[in-house]
Design a protein around this motif. Structure first.
Motif, PDB file in Angstrom:
ATOM      1  N   THR A 151      39.941 -57.141 -26.340  1.00 53.29           N
ATOM      2  CA  THR A 151      39.827 -57.638 -27.718  1.00 53.29           C
ATOM      3  C   THR A 151      40.196 -56.543 -28.724  1.00 53.29           C
ATOM      4  OG1 THR A 151      37.447 -57.120 -27.660  1.00 53.29           O
ATOM      5  CG2 THR A 151      38.104 -59.393 -27.187  1.00 53.29           C
ATOM      6  N   ASN A 152      39.888 -55.296 -28.408  1.00 57.22           N
ATOM      7  CA  ASN A 152      40.284 -54.189 -29.278  1.00 57.22           C
ATOM      8  C   ASN A 152      41.796 -54.095 -29.405  1.00 57.22           C
ATOM      9  OD1 ASN A 152      40.983 -50.846 -28.959  1.00 57.22           O
ATOM     10  ND2 ASN A 152      39.831 -51.525 -30.752  1.00 57.22           N
ATOM     11  N   TYR A 153      42.497 -54.463 -28.327  1.00 64.07           N
ATOM     12  CA  TYR A 153      43.955 -54.396 -28.319  1.00 64.07           C
ATOM     13  C   TYR A 153      44.586 -55.613 -28.989  1.00 64.07           C
ATOM     14  CZ  TYR A 153      48.730 -53.858 -26.546  1.00 64.07           C
ATOM     15  OH  TYR A 153      50.093 -53.721 -26.449  1.00 64.07           O
ATOM     16  N   PHE A 154      44.026 -56.796 -28.761  1.00 60.23           N
ATOM     17  CA  PHE A 154      44.686 -58.031 -29.202  1.00 60.23           C
ATOM     18  C   PHE A 154      44.169 -58.577 -30.531  1.00 60.23           C
ATOM     19  CE2 PHE A 154      45.811 -58.220 -24.675  1.00 60.23           C
ATOM     20  CZ  PHE A 154      47.141 -58.595 -24.757  1.00 60.23           C
ATOM     21  N   ILE A 155      42.917 -58.327 -30.890  1.00 56.67           N
ATOM     22  CA  ILE A 155      42.350 -58.934 -32.102  1.00 56.67           C
ATOM     23  C   ILE A 155      42.339 -57.903 -33.220  1.00 56.67           C
ATOM     24  CG2 ILE A 155      40.356 -60.096 -33.112  1.00 56.67           C
ATOM     25  CD1 ILE A 155      39.563 -61.053 -30.369  1.00 56.67           C
ATOM     26  N   PRO A 156      43.044 -58.150 -34.306  1.00 56.87           N
ATOM     27  CA  PRO A 156      43.093 -57.199 -35.427  1.00 56.87           C
ATOM     28  C   PRO A 156      41.706 -56.944 -36.011  1.00 56.87           C
ATOM     29  CG  PRO A 156      44.812 -58.860 -35.647  1.00 56.87           C
ATOM     30  CD  PRO A 156      43.915 -59.325 -34.533  1.00 56.87           C
ATOM     31  N   GLY A 157      41.379 -55.671 -36.206  1.00 51.64           N
ATOM     32  CA  GLY A 157      40.104 -55.308 -36.821  1.00 51.64           C
ATOM     33  C   GLY A 157      38.947 -55.212 -35.861  1.00 51.64           C
ATOM     34  N   PHE A 158      39.166 -55.554 -34.592  1.00 50.92           N
ATOM     35  CA  PHE A 158      38.104 -55.480 -33.590  1.00 50.92           C
ATOM     36  C   PHE A 158      38.028 -54.048 -33.044  1.00 50.92           C
ATOM     37  CE2 PHE A 158      35.784 -58.972 -31.293  1.00 50.92           C
ATOM     38  CZ  PHE A 158      35.730 -59.829 -32.379  1.00 50.92           C
ATOM     39  N   THR A 159      36.945 -53.344 -33.357  1.00 48.72           N
ATOM     40  CA  THR A 159      36.740 -52.010 -32.801  1.00 48.72           C
ATOM     41  C   THR A 159      36.164 -52.132 -31.385  1.00 48.72           C
ATOM     42  OG1 THR A 159      34.487 -51.881 -33.659  1.00 48.72           O
ATOM     43  CG2 THR A 159      36.267 -51.102 -35.101  1.00 48.72           C
ATOM     44  N   ILE A 160      36.091 -51.002 -30.690  1.00 45.45           N
ATOM     45  CA  ILE A 160      35.485 -50.993 -29.352  1.00 45.45           C
ATOM     46  C   ILE A 160      34.024 -51.436 -29.437  1.00 45.45           C
ATOM     47  CG2 ILE A 160      34.729 -49.512 -27.447  1.00 45.45           C
ATOM     48  CD1 ILE A 160      37.625 -50.098 -27.261  1.00 45.45           C
ATOM     49  N   ALA A 161      33.320 -50.998 -30.484  1.00 47.75           N
ATOM     50  CA  ALA A 161      31.911 -51.369 -30.635  1.00 47.75           C
ATOM     51  C   ALA A 161      31.752 -52.880 -30.815  1.00 47.75           C
ATOM     52  CB  ALA A 161      31.302 -50.628 -31.828  1.00 47.75           C
ATOM     53  N   ILE A 162      32.598 -53.485 -31.650  1.00 49.36           N
ATOM     54  CA  ILE A 162      32.536 -54.941 -31.837  1.00 49.36           C
ATOM     55  C   ILE A 162      32.918 -55.654 -30.546  1.00 49.36           C
ATOM     56  CG2 ILE A 162      33.540 -56.883 -33.105  1.00 49.36           C
ATOM     57  CD1 ILE A 162      33.829 -55.072 -35.510  1.00 49.36           C
ATOM     58  N   GLY A 163      33.910 -55.089 -29.827  1.00 50.78           N
ATOM     59  CA  GLY A 163      34.288 -55.667 -28.540  1.00 50.78           C
ATOM     60  C   GLY A 163      33.149 -55.621 -27.544  1.00 50.78           C
ATOM     61  N   PHE A 164      32.426 -54.497 -27.502  1.00 46.90           N
ATOM     62  CA  PHE A 164      31.262 -54.410 -26.616  1.00 46.90           C
ATOM     63  C   PHE A 164      30.177 -55.393 -27.047  1.00 46.90           C
ATOM     64  CE2 PHE A 164      32.333 -50.374 -24.421  1.00 46.90           C
ATOM     65  CZ  PHE A 164      31.854 -50.717 -23.161  1.00 46.90           C
ATOM     66  N   LEU A 165      30.020 -55.575 -28.350  1.00 48.36           N
ATOM     67  CA  LEU A 165      29.044 -56.547 -28.840  1.00 48.36           C
ATOM     68  C   LEU A 165      29.385 -57.945 -28.335  1.00 48.36           C
ATOM     69  CD1 LEU A 165      26.615 -57.043 -30.788  1.00 48.36           C
ATOM     70  CD2 LEU A 165      28.306 -57.533 -32.553  1.00 48.36           C
ATOM     71  N   LEU A 166      30.646 -58.331 -28.471  1.00 51.60           N
ATOM     72  CA  LEU A 166      31.080 -59.632 -27.954  1.00 51.60           C
ATOM     73  C   LEU A 166      30.939 -59.690 -26.441  1.00 51.60           C
ATOM     74  CD1 LEU A 166      32.399 -62.411 -28.315  1.00 51.60           C
ATOM     75  CD2 LEU A 166      34.638 -61.273 -28.264  1.00 51.60           C
TER      76      LEU A 166
END
Length: 527
Positions: free
Chosen positions: A103-118
């Motif tokens: 998600t960090n790679y494909f979704i604009p604005g998604f940081t690693i932290a937000i990706g881990f949250l998801l």
């Protein structure tokens, strides 16, 4: 309140009707509840369902986890603890990491932290959905034990990831040393608090003059208290409820009488059913508001759906990779405890099945709804609506696609044909009943030899124990004879408890027989 109460009552009525319809269609009821909630949400004029994010965990999770810990076989968990542990902790972390990176790679604005949250939100498969689907197919007890044990423990691990990711998103930093110590405290402290509170409640049940209603009322309080106390000391409330529930489940014959066990079973079944139904309906009811939120952020609906499909694909692939890794590790390091399959080909296809069982549901929705609307600095939480929408798509796709196809695939492919003998349960039941009959005879002979001679009722019962002939005359049993029969039932419970130590005995069969003994004791008390 006057407008909300009829709506809540209508929700419960809809849950009951959809459950009956699901049983008639032979599909898992969570599937119909989600679809039903989605359809109902389009009816104009309905009140908006909103739950305080701070309360979502506290309302739903403690009783759901507590009931699940009572239903699971602790003996089977011990037998398959390596696979269960790997799926509950390592696989959850691997899945969350995979979601974070993609998600960090494909979704604009998604940081690693937000990706881990998801990733923490969508990692845990749902025990309710899996259990409801498995009712329509026969699978070996080893597979069901792995799925049940995993679904019980992975809630704790995923929510711990969720909590750390939430802190990282809010503060913008993540200190590994502090996180490691905090993780250990959450796991060990949560387990210790749960066991301590469970022990105290067991003593209270045993020492206080409780009856069935008060026992049941206490069991309704217990999971909430375990969760609340653990959370107050910044430990894991989920671990507290799971460990405390497992301990009390093992001690149920010690501190609950037959009336409390019988009535409590019915109350908890209904209570958990309503809770699950409300959550699955909320999943569908929340969608229109979530869609409005992502449109307000300027994200096209088609793009958001694509993100949801992408995350769903990541979850399925990560679970299958983890399943094959677990199987290979078991074959290499512990070949004696690998799950049984009728052929080599089916053994290697089993991880494919485990990978296809990852339906998401209650815990994922609860975690997503628990995301705060704003950060500590009063700024809007980044991508909250998109995270909610992706979670909804994941739940919907896994329930509809995997949930509807899993029973069909198992039946169509005959995957478990020959994986276990259908006669095994019959043989186990016959062995158990014959053992009980012999045990009762020996108890009567050794303990009541002088009492039963000449007593027509006890002699007749001894000769015809297996048939359990019922006598129509209600005046036939006096207090002394009734006490003898109750002592015999207690002796049978002790026999079954010892028999359950045999690893080859299915604990579910033992529990069914113990339930029958409870019913028999209550019948005797009312004569």
């Amino acid at each position: 309140m006057h407008t909300l109460l009829p709506f809540l009552l209508a929700m419960i009525a809809a849950i009951v009707l959809l459950n009956m319809w699901a049983a008639k269609l032979r599909i898992a009821y969570p599937i119909l509840l989600v679809v039903g909630g989605l359809l109902v949400s389009f009816i104009p004029g309905l009140p908006v369902v909103r739950i305080d994010p701070d309360l979502i965990f506290f309302i739903f999770l403690p009783p759901l986890l507590f009931e699940a810990s009572w239903a699971i076989s602790f003996k089977e968990m011990k037998k398959w603890w390596r696979i269960i542990g790997s799926f509950a902790f390592l696989v959850v972390f691997f899945t969350a990491l995979s979601v974070a990176l993609v998600t960090n790679y494909f979704i604009p604005g998604f940081t690693i932290a937000i990706g881990f949250l998801l990733g923490g939100i969508v990692s845990p498969p749902d025990a309710v959905s899996t259990g409801a689907i498995m009712k329509f197919v026969k699978i070996p007890k080893s597979t069901s034990a792995i799925l049940e044990g995993e679904s019980l423990l992975n809630d704790a691990s995923s929510l711990i990831i969720f909590r750390f990711a939430l802190v990282a998103v809010g503060t913008g930093q993540f200190v590994w040393q502090e996180a490691t110590l905090s993780f250990l405290w959450m796991v060990i402290g949560g387990a210790g608090i749960g066991l301590l509170i469970a022990w105290l409640f067991v003593q209270a049940h045993k020492r206080l003059p409780t009856d069935a209603p008060s026992d049941i009322a206490l069991t309704l309080i217990e999971p909430y208290l375990m969760y609340w106390i653990a959370e107050q000391v910044h430990s894991s409330g989920v671990m507290a409820v799971v460990c405390g529930g497992l301990y009390m489940s093992l001690k149920r014959l010690v501190f609950l009488n037959s009336a409390s066990r019988i009535q409590g079973y019915s109350v908890w079944q209904s209570f958990v059913f309503i809770l699950n139904g409300i959550v699955f309906l909320i999943i569908g009811l929340e969608l229109p508001e979530i869609v409005s939120g992502i449109r307000a952020e300027g994200i096209p609906l088609r793009t958001a759906i694509g993100y949801g499909i992408l995350v769903t694909g990541i979850l399925i692939v990560a679970r299958m990779i983890s399943s094959y890794t677990a199987l290979i590790s078991t074959i290499i390091f512990r070949p004696s405890v690998q799950p049984h399959a009728s052929s080599r080909a089916r053994r290697w296809l089993m991880p494919l099945l485990l990978g296809w069982t990852g339906m998401r549901g209650v815990v994922s929705l609860a975690a997503a709804l628990a995301i705060p609307v704003t950060l500590d600095n009063d700024e809007a939480f980044p991508h909250r609506n998109l995270i909610l929408f992706i979670t909804f798509i994941v739940i919907l796709l896994t329930l509809l696609v995997q949930g509807l196809t899993l029973p069909y695939l198992i039946r169509k492919t005959g995957f478990f044909d020959g994986a276990f003998a259908e006669e095994s349960e019959k043989v186990t039941k016959l062995k158990m009943k014959q053992g009980l009959k012999t045990h009762v005879y020996e108890v009567l002979k050794d303990k009541y030899e002088n009492k039963y001679q000449g007593n027509v009722i006890i002699e007749k019962t001894l000769k015809q124990w297996e048939e359990r002939t019922k006598v129509n005359d209600e005046n036939w049993m006096n207090r002394e004879t009734k006490q003898i029969f109750i002592e015999i039932l207690d002796s049978q419970r002790e026999y079954l408890t010892e028999l359950n130590k045999d690893q080859d005995i299915n604990e579910e069969i033992i529990r069914q027989q113990l339930y029958q003994i409870d019913l028999e004791e209550e019948r005797l008390k009312r004569i």
